[in-house]
Design a protein around this motif. Structure first.
Motif, mmCIF file in Angstrom:
data_model
loop_
_atom_site.group_PDB
_atom_site.id
_atom_site.type_symbol
_atom_site.label_atom_id
_atom_site.label_comp_id
_atom_site.label_asym_id
_atom_site.label_seq_id
_atom_site.Cartn_x
_atom_site.Cartn_y
_atom_site.Cartn_z
ATOM 1 N N PHE A 41 72.938 1.291 -32.891
ATOM 2 C CA PHE A 41 73.566 2.040 -33.977
ATOM 3 C C PHE A 41 74.410 3.133 -33.365
ATOM 4 C CE2 PHE A 41 73.721 5.548 -37.004
ATOM 5 C CZ PHE A 41 74.221 4.900 -38.125
ATOM 6 N N LYS A 42 75.706 3.120 -33.666
ATOM 7 C CA LYS A 42 76.617 4.101 -33.084
ATOM 8 C C LYS A 42 77.495 4.715 -34.162
ATOM 9 C CE LYS A 42 78.242 0.865 -30.439
ATOM 10 N NZ LYS A 42 79.098 0.113 -29.481
ATOM 11 N N ILE A 43 77.781 6.001 -33.991
ATOM 12 C CA ILE A 43 78.761 6.668 -34.852
ATOM 13 C C ILE A 43 79.832 7.248 -33.942
ATOM 14 C CG2 ILE A 43 79.191 8.486 -36.540
ATOM 15 C CD1 ILE A 43 76.318 8.251 -37.456
ATOM 16 N N LYS A 44 80.992 6.638 -33.954
ATOM 17 C CA LYS A 44 82.088 7.090 -33.102
ATOM 18 C C LYS A 44 82.830 8.272 -33.721
ATOM 19 C CE LYS A 44 86.768 5.756 -31.726
ATOM 20 N NZ LYS A 44 87.819 4.728 -31.810
ATOM 21 N N THR A 45 82.930 8.270 -35.043
ATOM 22 C CA THR A 45 83.795 9.220 -35.747
ATOM 23 C C THR A 45 83.126 10.579 -35.925
ATOM 24 O OG1 THR A 45 84.685 7.329 -36.968
ATOM 25 C CG2 THR A 45 85.189 9.518 -37.820
ATOM 26 N N GLY A 46 83.844 11.633 -35.544
ATOM 27 C CA GLY A 46 83.390 12.990 -35.832
ATOM 28 C C GLY A 46 83.719 13.325 -37.277
ATOM 29 N N ILE A 47 82.753 13.860 -38.021
ATOM 30 C CA ILE A 47 82.930 14.088 -39.454
ATOM 31 C C ILE A 47 82.920 15.586 -39.764
ATOM 32 C CG2 ILE A 47 82.006 13.614 -41.760
ATOM 33 C CD1 ILE A 47 80.601 11.142 -40.468
ATOM 34 N N TYR A 48 83.984 16.045 -40.411
ATOM 35 C CA TYR A 48 84.079 17.432 -40.873
ATOM 36 C C TYR A 48 84.100 17.385 -42.394
ATOM 37 C CZ TYR A 48 85.230 18.311 -36.022
ATOM 38 O OH TYR A 48 85.176 18.372 -34.645
ATOM 39 N N PHE A 49 83.189 18.114 -43.038
ATOM 40 C CA PHE A 49 83.052 17.973 -44.489
ATOM 41 C C PHE A 49 82.842 19.321 -45.162
ATOM 42 C CE2 PHE A 49 78.927 17.533 -42.511
ATOM 43 C CZ PHE A 49 78.065 18.229 -43.327
ATOM 44 N N GLY A 50 83.014 19.308 -46.474
ATOM 45 C CA GLY A 50 82.862 20.521 -47.262
ATOM 46 C C GLY A 50 84.190 21.227 -47.476
ATOM 47 N N GLU A 51 84.167 22.204 -48.391
ATOM 48 C CA GLU A 51 85.392 22.951 -48.693
ATOM 49 C C GLU A 51 85.916 23.651 -47.436
ATOM 50 O OE1 GLU A 51 85.699 25.015 -52.540
ATOM 51 O OE2 GLU A 51 83.612 24.427 -52.866
ATOM 52 N N GLY A 52 87.225 23.564 -47.241
ATOM 53 C CA GLY A 52 87.849 24.204 -46.093
ATOM 54 C C GLY A 52 87.868 23.375 -44.831
ATOM 55 N N SER A 53 87.387 22.125 -44.904
ATOM 56 C CA SER A 53 87.314 21.317 -43.681
ATOM 57 C C SER A 53 88.689 20.889 -43.169
ATOM 58 C CB SER A 53 86.422 20.086 -43.898
ATOM 59 O OG SER A 53 86.783 19.374 -45.051
ATOM 60 N N LEU A 54 89.735 21.017 -43.995
ATOM 61 C CA LEU A 54 91.083 20.723 -43.502
ATOM 62 C C LEU A 54 91.516 21.691 -42.399
ATOM 63 C CD1 LEU A 54 93.132 19.871 -46.725
ATOM 64 C CD2 LEU A 54 92.690 18.353 -44.797
ATOM 65 N N TYR A 57 90.314 21.999 -39.720
ATOM 66 C CA TYR A 57 90.213 21.303 -38.428
ATOM 67 C C TYR A 57 91.595 20.955 -37.880
ATOM 68 C CZ TYR A 57 89.563 17.581 -35.024
ATOM 69 O OH TYR A 57 89.634 16.818 -33.871
ATOM 70 N N LEU A 58 92.540 20.686 -38.765
ATOM 71 C CA LEU A 58 93.876 20.256 -38.334
ATOM 72 C C LEU A 58 94.583 21.324 -37.495
ATOM 73 C CD1 LEU A 58 95.121 18.526 -41.616
ATOM 74 C CD2 LEU A 58 94.263 17.429 -39.537
ATOM 75 N N LYS A 59 94.169 22.569 -37.631
ATOM 76 C CA LYS A 59 94.779 23.633 -36.833
ATOM 77 C C LYS A 59 94.425 23.499 -35.350
ATOM 78 C CE LYS A 59 95.083 27.113 -40.493
ATOM 79 N NZ LYS A 59 94.667 28.469 -40.937
ATOM 80 N N GLU A 60 93.423 22.662 -35.059
ATOM 81 C CA GLU A 60 92.996 22.487 -33.674
ATOM 82 C C GLU A 60 93.767 21.384 -32.948
ATOM 83 O OE1 GLU A 60 88.770 21.989 -33.412
ATOM 84 O OE2 GLU A 60 88.372 23.504 -34.960
ATOM 85 N N LEU A 114 88.225 2.162 -35.791
ATOM 86 C CA LEU A 114 87.469 3.354 -36.191
ATOM 87 C C LEU A 114 88.266 4.628 -35.928
ATOM 88 C CD1 LEU A 114 83.950 2.403 -34.832
ATOM 89 C CD2 LEU A 114 84.420 3.090 -37.195
ATOM 90 N N PRO A 115 88.399 5.499 -36.935
ATOM 91 C CA PRO A 115 89.036 6.801 -36.704
ATOM 92 C C PRO A 115 88.218 7.650 -35.729
ATOM 93 C CG PRO A 115 89.030 6.267 -39.040
ATOM 94 C CD PRO A 115 88.134 5.258 -38.364
ATOM 95 N N ASP A 116 88.906 8.543 -35.044
ATOM 96 C CA ASP A 116 88.209 9.491 -34.164
ATOM 97 C C ASP A 116 87.600 10.627 -34.974
ATOM 98 O OD1 ASP A 116 89.030 8.350 -31.509
ATOM 99 O OD2 ASP A 116 91.014 8.767 -32.325
ATOM 100 N N VAL A 117 88.291 11.014 -36.052
ATOM 101 C CA VAL A 117 87.861 12.136 -36.883
ATOM 102 C C VAL A 117 88.034 11.777 -38.350
ATOM 103 C CG1 VAL A 117 88.386 14.527 -37.564
ATOM 104 C CG2 VAL A 117 88.429 13.885 -35.141
ATOM 105 N N ALA A 118 87.062 12.150 -39.168
ATOM 106 C CA ALA A 118 87.177 12.033 -40.620
ATOM 107 C C ALA A 118 87.041 13.427 -41.214
ATOM 108 C CB ALA A 118 86.097 11.115 -41.179
ATOM 109 N N ILE A 119 87.921 13.768 -42.140
ATOM 110 C CA ILE A 119 87.875 15.075 -42.803
ATOM 111 C C ILE A 119 87.612 14.847 -44.288
ATOM 112 C CG2 ILE A 119 89.156 17.172 -43.373
ATOM 113 C CD1 ILE A 119 90.755 16.783 -40.798
#
Length: 377
Positions: free
Chosen positions: A4-17, A19-22, A150-155
């Protein structure tokens, strides 16, 4: 041995966008649909891209065809970005996956960071290795399956889904439920996928109606967004089943929204998979026991698998009624004569669909046809 693997880093909740500043790359290619541009939703993304050159490919349409993917490959090869952002529903993310994968293979672009930002709570495509592309000439949907997709990041920012119309909220929410339930009874299910599927089911039953009736409720929106992602993780590990096998064919032939097609089929596929015959029969299938466990988790009557399966089906039908959902192909605007003329082909294509392979009960063409006939009118 299983894994069982999870490749995608997940950013969630209000304000998680935020992340794009990084983002460190200076060139960003954004794949989206015309509505995201027209509505200004894309501005929520572009305003986060500081000191970054970006271009927008906004031609995505529902059920993205092969020709659209080809145009996307042409555009991305000209721009040669370091980051690919997919913004939108399942169609945008699926198209972006295909564009990214084929551009690396066909025009040898270097690896891009792939960021998926869903604007509907339904497909779970932001964390899956699946992409569905349509061949319009044949009227067929083709699921692509590869870990390279698979995406690298999910927002998962609920701000992007609070204005989704209630009709789409219903369709996509039932898609989430179908993903979770199919993963739960899949022949490839594991303890890990089960945990994700169970949580997704609970979140759907606790929050979908509220999100449908009151889209401004950010808690309900956030929970449904999370449920969609959890269900995506579940079926990415365990795959799906006959519900999706048939839905892919019906969607390709009759252009019904994917989540709506899944919802039409779901009660009947559950009944088919449970395979409960006669009131004296107590030799219940594994699928029936699993559906019963879902009913038990939801607090529905479930003293035995027969009762649990029936309770789950009734609760799903009740929720569909509360959200004014279509329950037949005819009510979706499909001419039943067209279905009759194509039913043999529908049965054959559904059996060939990759999702059908992990269905708990091995179907025949006649089984598929009988299910389709039930939902005709």
């Amino acid at each position: 041995m299983e894994s069982f693997k999870i490749k995608t880093g997940i950013y969630f909740g209000e304000g998680s966008l935020q992340y794009l500043k990084e983002i460190k790359s200076k060139r960003v290619f954004i794949v989206t649909d015309p509505f995201m541009v027209k509505s200004g939703a894309i501005d929520k993304v572009t305003e986060m891209l500081q000191d970054v050159e970006y271009t927008v490919f906004s031609e995505i349409v529902p059920d993205p065809p092969i020709e659209l993917v080809v145009r996307g490959i042409e555009e991305i090869s000209k721009f040669n970005p370091g980051v690919l952002i997919a913004l939108g529903g399942g169609s945008s993310i699926d198209a972006a996956k295909a564009i990214m994968d084929f551009s690396k293979k066909i025009v040898s672009l270097e690896k891009m960071e792939f960021i998926a930002i869903p604007t509907t709570s339904g497909t779970g495509s932001e964390v899956t290795s699946f992409s569905v592309i349509t061949d319009k000439k044949k009227g067929t949907k083709y699921p692509l399956v590869s870990d390279d997709l698979l995406p690298d990041v999910a927002i998962l920012d609920p701000e992007l889904v609070k204005t989704v119309p209630n009709v789409i909220t219903a369709d996509t929410g039932m898609d989430v439920l179908t993903h979770a339930l199919e993963a739960y009874v899949s022949t490839d299910a594991t303890d890990f996928s089960d945990a994700l599927a169970e949580k997704a089911v609970v979140l759907v039953f606790n929050n979908l109606l509220e999100a449908y009736e009151n889209g401004e409720n950010m808690k309900a929106r956030e929970k449904m967004h999370n449920a969609s992602c959890l269900a995506g993780l579940a079926f990415n590990a365990a795959s799906l089943g006959l519900n999706h096998g048939i839905a892919h064919v019906l969607g390709g032939k009759f252009h019904i929204p994917h989540g709506r097609t899944n919802a039409l089929l779901l009660p009947h596929v559950i009944e088919y998979n449970a395979d409960i015959t006669g009131y004296s029969n107590t030799n219940f299938s594994e699928a029936a026991k699993r559906y019963c466990n879902v009913a038990r988790i939801l607090g529905l009557p479930s003293s035995n698998p027969r009762m649990g399966v029936r309770s789950l089906i009734n609760e799903i039908k009740k929720m569909q009624k509360q959200m004014n959902m279509s329950t037949t192909l005819k009510s979706c605007g499909v001419d039943t004569k067209d279905v009759q003329s194509l039913k043999d082909e529908i049965g054959e294509l559904a059996l060939l669909d990759k999702c059908t392979k992990t269905n708990p009960k091995v179907p025949t063409k006649n089984d598929v046809i009988k299910i389709v006939e039930i939902i005709m009118e």
